[in-house]
Write an enzyme that holds these catalytic residues in place. Structure first.
Site, PDB file in Angstrom:
ATOM      1  CD  GLU A 107       2.287 -11.012  12.074  1.00 14.00           C
ATOM      2  OE1 GLU A 107       2.066 -10.114  11.958  1.00 14.00           O
ATOM      3  OE2 GLU A 107       2.658 -11.804  12.986  1.00 14.00           O
ATOM      4  CD  GLU A 127       5.765  -8.310  10.507  1.00 17.71           C
ATOM      5  OE1 GLU A 127       6.696  -8.873   9.561  1.00 17.71           O
ATOM      6  OE2 GLU A 127       4.524  -8.563  10.771  1.00 17.71           O
TER       7      GLU A 127
HETATM    8  N1  3HC Z   1       1.103   1.273   7.451  1.00 22.22           N
HETATM    9  C1  3HC Z   1       0.729   2.763   7.405  1.00 22.22           C
HETATM   10  N2  3HC Z   1       0.955   3.118   6.179  1.00 22.22           N
HETATM   11  C2  3HC Z   1       1.627   2.426   5.181  1.00 22.22           C
HETATM   12  C3  3HC Z   1       1.944   1.025   5.218  1.00 22.22           C
HETATM   13  C4  3HC Z   1       1.661   0.518   6.569  1.00 22.22           C
HETATM   14  N3  3HC Z   1       1.825  -0.918   6.883  1.00 22.22           N
HETATM   15  N4  3HC Z   1       2.549   0.622   4.372  1.00 22.22           N
HETATM   16  C5  3HC Z   1       2.485   1.762   3.478  1.00 22.22           C
HETATM   17  N5  3HC Z   1       2.034   2.872   4.177  1.00 22.22           N
HETATM   18  C6  3HC Z   1       1.706   4.102   3.543  1.00 22.22           C
HETATM   19  C7  3HC Z   1       3.175   4.708   3.240  1.00 22.22           C
HETATM   20  O1  3HC Z   1       3.638   5.471   3.851  1.00 22.22           O
HETATM   21  C8  3HC Z   1       2.702   5.760   1.847  1.00 22.22           C
HETATM   22  O2  3HC Z   1       2.096   6.811   2.481  1.00 22.22           O
HETATM   23  P1  3HC Z   1       2.079   8.108   1.896  1.00 22.22           P
HETATM   24  O3  3HC Z   1       1.383   8.140   0.526  1.00 22.22           O
HETATM   25  O4  3HC Z   1       1.454   9.257   2.812  1.00 22.22           O
HETATM   26  O5  3HC Z   1       3.728   8.624   1.742  1.00 22.22           O
HETATM   27  C9  3HC Z   1       1.612   4.792   1.104  1.00 22.22           C
HETATM   28  O6  3HC Z   1       1.111   3.911   2.254  1.00 22.22           O
HETATM   29  C10 3HC Z   1       1.981   4.086   0.191  1.00 22.22           C
HETATM   30  O7  3HC Z   1       3.051   3.359   0.193  1.00 22.22           O
HETATM   31  P2  3HC Z   1       4.282   3.250  -0.777  1.00 22.22           P
HETATM   32  O8  3HC Z   1       4.814   4.568  -1.209  1.00 22.22           O
HETATM   33  O9  3HC Z   1       5.286   2.522  -0.025  1.00 22.22           O
HETATM   34  O10 3HC Z   1       3.663   2.542  -1.785  1.00 22.22           O
HETATM   35  P3  3HC Z   1       4.574   1.613  -2.756  1.00 22.22           P
HETATM   36  O11 3HC Z   1       3.618   0.948  -3.739  1.00 22.22           O
HETATM   37  O12 3HC Z   1       5.749   1.855  -3.239  1.00 22.22           O
HETATM   38  O13 3HC Z   1       4.830   0.283  -1.731  1.00 22.22           O
HETATM   39  C11 3HC Z   1       4.266  -1.498  -0.022  1.00 22.22           C
HETATM   40  C12 3HC Z   1       3.911  -0.688  -1.246  1.00 22.22           C
HETATM   41  C13 3HC Z   1       5.292  -2.479  -0.715  1.00 22.22           C
HETATM   42  C14 3HC Z   1       3.342  -2.354   0.492  1.00 22.22           C
HETATM   43  C15 3HC Z   1       5.007  -0.746   0.958  1.00 22.22           C
HETATM   44  O14 3HC Z   1       4.323   0.387   1.267  1.00 22.22           O
HETATM   45  C16 3HC Z   1       5.511  -1.473   2.125  1.00 22.22           C
HETATM   46  O15 3HC Z   1       6.683  -1.933   2.127  1.00 22.22           O
HETATM   47  N6  3HC Z   1       4.932  -1.204   3.312  1.00 22.22           N
HETATM   48  C17 3HC Z   1       5.181  -1.715   4.672  1.00 22.22           C
HETATM   49  C18 3HC Z   1       5.092  -3.224   4.781  1.00 22.22           C
HETATM   50  C19 3HC Z   1       5.369  -3.620   6.269  1.00 22.22           C
HETATM   51  O16 3HC Z   1       6.557  -3.457   6.563  1.00 22.22           O
HETATM   52  N7  3HC Z   1       4.338  -4.348   7.075  1.00 22.22           N
HETATM   53  C20 3HC Z   1       4.561  -4.617   8.110  1.00 22.22           C
HETATM   54  C21 3HC Z   1       4.155  -3.584   9.019  1.00 22.22           C
HETATM   55  S1  3HC Z   1       4.011  -3.930  10.837  1.00 22.22           S
HETATM   56  C22 3HC Z   1       3.025  -5.189  11.070  1.00 22.22           C
HETATM   57  O17 3HC Z   1       2.333  -5.539  10.085  1.00 22.22           O
HETATM   58  C23 3HC Z   1       2.972  -5.552  12.546  1.00 22.22           C
HETATM   59  C24 3HC Z   1       2.233  -6.726  12.754  1.00 22.22           C
HETATM   60  O18 3HC Z   1       3.224  -7.861  12.657  1.00 22.22           O
HETATM   61  C25 3HC Z   1       1.665  -7.109  13.918  1.00 22.22           C
END
Ligand code: 3HC
Ligand code: NAI
Length: 705
Positions: A107, A127
């Protein structure tokens, strides 16, 4: 608190690097850091433009999800404040993306004045998978950049797109070949934009795409009906459609306010709580007692599968799909031919549905090497045995594998119920033996229970955990017990479903309750799909071990004797019209049920939907509590993952243990106690359930202990 960003100046361009490992999530301190850097740069006459990029593996994973429950997400500057600052900046801001740019960080990129991305990076708004809508302008800006339908697809599916696709659609303006190229190209774009004399164009002001969809309520209604099956029960996908529609019917600021309101409503919903729980549970499950990040790995270049039946053929496809060569052995040529034919048909059907090219299918098939020469297992680094469920046969196979395989090869069994320790004891290397319990159909279902034997080594477990990820599966480590975690919890659920129909319910009534709860189908429709003959065979092995004081419902056995095997014979619990999978209640099945109740002396009664749901769900939760107490599973959230990926438990309810927490364990315990007093059987509340209920605690709290 130091702000996790770096600021460097390259000529007249201020380069802001996100540096908040592991995923550069937009926490409060990162938001403050970026915001202060931009505010300072706007005052600095030597800076004419900005580039925002990420350090480490990726640009950013978006908003910090952990801040959602603490209120910190609302502290100033919010992500939306930061994004407005960027969009309104009179000095151009270029977004330089690599790895992944998801959620709030995508975003943020949409509000920048130009976007550059490394080829192969993944950009998107996931999301919806967390039960929310994008909350920082994504639903308003994305349709303005790429058009309404592509934006709807991206936002409602939550699937990230590649940088190449994003470039094609107009989300990304320039592609960089690699990370080195990214910064250079982004800085040159920033220079170019700053040398133009007009102010940078704001995404909010681009509305040519929106005009195409104005007065297009039909477009949105069609979209809603298109997703109605896929998104059944979920609230967020429909809320996403509403927000994108708002982009076409409201001025920008009003649309943004609508999105904000919807975001906050979704974020505090039970569905989002459940889906966020599922997100973190999926990451926790990889943290296994006794394994460390530095635990060494066994290199897996070649696999072998013993037995090419229902499971072996699917498992072989999993390896081929991941690009790993796999040798498949069988006991007889006709079985091998039959198994390979199943594999070929499977690929042909994928190709005919347009989901894979013919060349790709051929390439995958070429990785599968069928043979009757068992000795060829010696080429493999990991062997998965998927022969009949027979202990003596498995012991013999493992003795042979022990003799033939490389010393560090992993020997895995796909047994669904047998004792992995006993199988390991047939070898001289029990530390190399492990269970890998795939679910059927193995090439589709994502769950693999990784059964840790008493002697399985950390290297073996860690390698198998990584292997499951490489195969696109979710591996859950469980201990040795009859049927492991998933099927052990399924058993009381199916038992109660059977007793319910003896007591007065009908299969369609039970199935409807379970379907409405959010499962893909109820226990009787599932039994017809899997085959009543298959269930019968499992019971022949299981039931002799059943303590004699426990009841047994034999209606399924009677269906088996009548040749009603389910969908495959056109009749089972239901009947099926030729070529159809729609279950239709039929009189023969109903007569059998009513006759059985009469013979058992049961006075059939009306059974409420509430009782059906509780009688099916609570016993499986209760069994989950026993599994936890015995240490068979490490966490309650691991059991949630088992059910989400093994049996299609509705993700918006988080999994059975999370669901139990959300109802209150006291309520589950009291209901179980009540059922136990009436029905006895296996319904006695588990000691852990009783203890947590009395202490007014949750499974989640128990996990955190
Ligand atoms: N916020 C907080 N922690 C997060 C995070 C996030 N957005 N994304 C990942 N993490 C944390 C994980 O919980 C993990 O923590 P841990 O080591 O303590 O278990 C660590 O980061 C590493 O993450 P992964 O093990 O998932 O790492 P990968 O390399 O396998 O994957 C990724 C990376 C593809 C970026 C995956 O972490 C992912 O899909 N993350 C979430 C993406 C997402 O859904 N973003 C939207 C967030 S909501 C938002 O942005 C609202 C906005 O619209 C206002
Ligand atoms: P299946 O009967 O479809 O296939 C077993 C295959 O093994 C047959 O093709 C047989 O010819 C072959 N075989 C037997 N002995 C052999 C030997 N010595 N060497 C090579 N091949 C040999 O059985 P299915 O359903 O595939 O089950 C296999 C294993 O997977 C069992 O342990 C079962 O409990 C387990 N499992 C089954 C699931 C299912 O839904 N079918 C789900 C999860 C696990």
């Amino acid at each position: 608190m130091p702000h996790p960003i770096r600021f460097d100046q390259t000529d007249a361009v201020g380069v802001i690097t996100l540096d908040n490992p592991p995923v550069n999530a937009f926490s409060l301190s990162q938001r403050i850091g970026v915001s202060e850097a931009i505010t300072a740069g706007l005052q600095d006459p030597t800076i004419q433009a900005f580039v925002i990029c990420g350090s480490g593996r990726m640009f950013s994973a978006g908003a910090d999800i952990r801040e959602f429950d603490t209120g910190v997400a609302a502290e100033s500057p919010t992500l939306s404040d930061l994004i407005s600052l960027i969009e309104d900046s009179p000095k151009p801001v270029v977004c330089a993306m690599h790895g992944t740019a998801l959620g709030g960080s995508c975003e943020l990129s949409l509000a920048c004045h130009s976007r550059v991305a490394v080829v192969g990076s993944r950009i998107g708004l996931p999301e919806v998978t967390l039960g929310i809508v994008p909350g920082a302008g994504g639903t308003q800006r994305l349709p303005r950049l790429i058009g309404v339908l592509p934006a709807l697809d991206a936002i409602v599916s939550g699937k990230p797109m590649t940088a190449e696709k994003a470039h094609e659609l107009g989300l990304v303006d320039n592609l960089a070949d690699d990370l080195d190229d990214l910064l250079e190209l982004s800085v040159s774009v920033a220079h170019r934009l700053s040398s133009q004399h007009e102010p940078p164009i704001k995404t909010r002001d681009r509305d040519s795409h929106l005009r195409e969809a104005q007065n297009g309520s039909e477009l949105f209604d069609n979209f809603r009906s298109q997703i109605s099956r896929r998104a059944r029960g979920f609230e967020a996908p429909f809320a996403c459609v509403d927000c994108v529609e708002a982009a076409t019917t409201m001025p920008f600021e009003q649309g943004l306010a609508f999105e904000r309101e919807t975001f906050l409503r979704c974020r505090s919903s039970n569905q989002s709580l459940a889906q966020r729980h599922a997100f973190f549970a999926e990451r926790e499950v990889r943290k296994v007692r006794g394994l460390r990040a530095e635990t060494s790995q066994i290199e897996l270049k070649c696999a072998a599968v013993v037995g090419c039946g229902t499971m072996g053929s699917g498992i072989a496809m999993c390896f081929a799909n991941a690009g790993i060569p796999v040798i498949v052995t069988e006991s007889k040529q006709d079985m091998l031919d039959r198994g390979m034919e199943m594999i070929r048909q499977n690929y042909t059907s994928t190709v005919s549905k347009g989901r894979m090219s013919g060349d790709e299918a051929e390439a995958r098939l070429a990785l599968i090497k069928p043979t009757l020469e068992f000795e060829r297992v010696s080429e493999a680094d990991v062997v998965i045995e998927a022969a009949f469920e027979d202990m003596e046969l498995k012991k013999k196979i493992f003795r042979d594998l022990d003799t033939l395989c490389k010393t560090d090869a992993i020997l895995a069994t796909n047994t669904s119920s047998l004792n992995v320790n006993a199988i390991a004891a047939a070898t001289q290397r029990p530390e190399q033996v492990v269970g890998t319990h795939f679910f059927s159909p193995a090439n589709i279902m994502r769950l693999v229970e990784i059964v840790r034997g008493d002697h399985s080594s950390p290297e073996v477990l860690s390698t198998i955990l990584n292997l499951t990820k490489r195969l696109g599966k979710v591996g859950v480590v469980v201990g040795v017990c009859d049927s492991f975690a998933a099927n052990r919890m399924l058993y009381p659920y199916s038992r109660q479903a059977q007793f319910l129909i003896e007591e007065g319910a009908f299969p369609e009534q039970v199935d409807k309750v379970i379907y409405d709860f959010g499962f893909p189908m109820g226990p009787f429709a599932l039994s017809d799909l899997a085959g009543i003959d298959v269930g019968w065979r499992i019971r022949q092995h299981r039931e002799p071990n059943r303590p004699k004081h426990l009841r047994y419902s034999d209606i399924a056995d009677q269906l088996y004797k009548m040749g009603r095997y389910g969908q495959k014979t056109g009749k089972g619990w239901y009947q099926y019209e030729e070529g159809s999978r729609t279950p239709i209640p039929d009189s023969e099945g109903l007569d059998l049920i009513i006759r059985t109740s009469r013979e058992l002396g049961i006075d059939r009664r009306e059974i409420s939907e509430e009782e059906i749901l509780q009688r099916c769900m609570y016993p499986l939760i209760n069994e989950g509590a026993r599994i936890l107490e015995e240490g068979i599973a490490q966490r309650a959230s691991d059991l949630d993952i088992v059910w989400l990926y093994g049996f299609g438990f509705p993700r918006y309810r988080g999994g059975p243990m999370f669901y139990a927490d959300s109802i209150g364990l006291k309520n589950v315990y009291e209901a179980m106690q009540g059922f136990y007093e009436i029905h006895r059987d296996w319904l006695e509340p588990a000691p852990l359930l009783e203890r947590l209920a009395r202490e007014d605690r949750t499974f989640a709290e128990w996990d955190r202990e």
